[in-house]
Scaffold this active site. Structure first.
Site: not given
Ligand SMILES: C[S@@+](CC[C@H](N)C(=O)[O-])C[C@H]1O[C@@H](n2cnc3c(N)ncnc32)[C@H](O)[C@@H]1O
Length: 246
Positions: A76, A128, A151, A155, A187, A224-225, A227
């Site tokens: 994941e 990363d 994420d 924009k 979403d 999830t909550k 969602e």
């Molecule tokens: C919007 S959050 C969603 C978190 C979780 N999957 C959820 O559904 O609640 C996106 C997550 O991806 C992580 N993330 C983004 N790019 C990443 C990367 N290249 N490697 C590891 N984590 C990353 C961010 O730090 C963030 O915690």
């Protein structure tokens, strides 16, 4: 975490000097925030990292050695606080799980929950995901890759930061076994459409959707909550599942 505010506008694109191509510009899918760790997260990192933590390495890990057995491996990307990852690992003891997250408080929270559930089928990278996939994960070693609520980079001029891009999905395809599945959920409709577009153009994948677009949320992806709240408010969530066919 998927409804966290968009990153500040003035984030510079990070420029890195790499061994192969000096001054190559690297666009990352995240901006590291100085998140404060709670005491619980710090304790979890101190006590449980030695059991659950995996360090990035420049050559592929031997996964059967890591888990002490040969089992299907689910990876994941960006697990946030790790709630759904821990729940999935709990619900599927016959599979092994690897989570990758760059946000330290999330890693701490995930380790705390994994230890409380006494999981032996979960390991975590704080790094990363693109680099981990490229270097630390062997080709054809994964049964599933999941990317839940990445994420969205709302924009238009930030869309290049979205992790789902043509190159990225080919890297990921290399790591999946033939028959392995890439499962995404978002979403944000514009990101869902972007995911679909990238995947439809990607060689080597077949869409598992009967209508050739989205699938119903499969049962194994915990609701999830966040969602549930979105559902009550009538917000959409889009799941996409693609199988590696060659
Ligand atoms: C919007 S959050 C969603 C978190 C979780 N999957 C959820 O559904 O609640 C996106 C997550 O991806 C992580 N993330 C983004 N790019 C990443 C990367 N290249 N490697 C590891 N984590 C990353 C961010 O730090 C963030 O915690």
């Amino acid at each position: 975490m998927s409804n966290t505010p968009e990153q500040p506008e003035q984030q510079p694109e990070q420029t890195e000097q790499t061994g192969e191509m000096p001054y190559m510009r690297k666009i990352r899918s995240f901006v590291l925030r100085e998140g404060r760790l709670t005491k619980g997260q710090q304790n979890a990192l101190d006590n449980h990292w030695p059991v659950y933590g995996l360090a990035y390495q420049a050559s592929p890990l031997n996964l059967p050695e890591v888990f002490g057995r040969s089992a299907p491996v689910v990876l994941e990307i960006g697990f946030g606080m790790g709630k759904s990852l821990v729940e999935m690992a709990k619900n599927a003891p016959e599979q092994d799980f690897i989570g990758i997250e760059v946000h330290k408080p999330g890693v701490g929270a995930c380790l705390g929950d994994a230890a409380a559930a006494e999981l032996s089928n979960l390991r975590v990278f704080e790094h990363d995901a693109v680099e981990v996939l490229k270097d630390s994960i062997a080709d054809t070693s994964l049964s599933t890759v999941q990317l839940f609520f990445p994420d969205p980079w709302h924009k238009k001029r930030h869309h290049k930061r979205r992790i789902v891009q043509a190159d990225f999905v080919q890297l990921l395809r290399q790591k999946l076994q033939i028959g392995g599945v890439f499962h995404m959920a978002t979403d944000w409709q514009n990101y869902a459409e972007h995911m679909l577009q990238v995947m439809q153009a990607a060689p080597g994948f077949s869409n598992l959707s009967a209508s050739n677009d989205y699938v119903e949320r499969p049962e194994q992806r915990p609701l999830t909550k966040f969602e549930q709240r979105g559902q009550r408010l009538g917000h959409g969530v889009w799941d996409l599942m693609f199988e590696r066919i060659n």
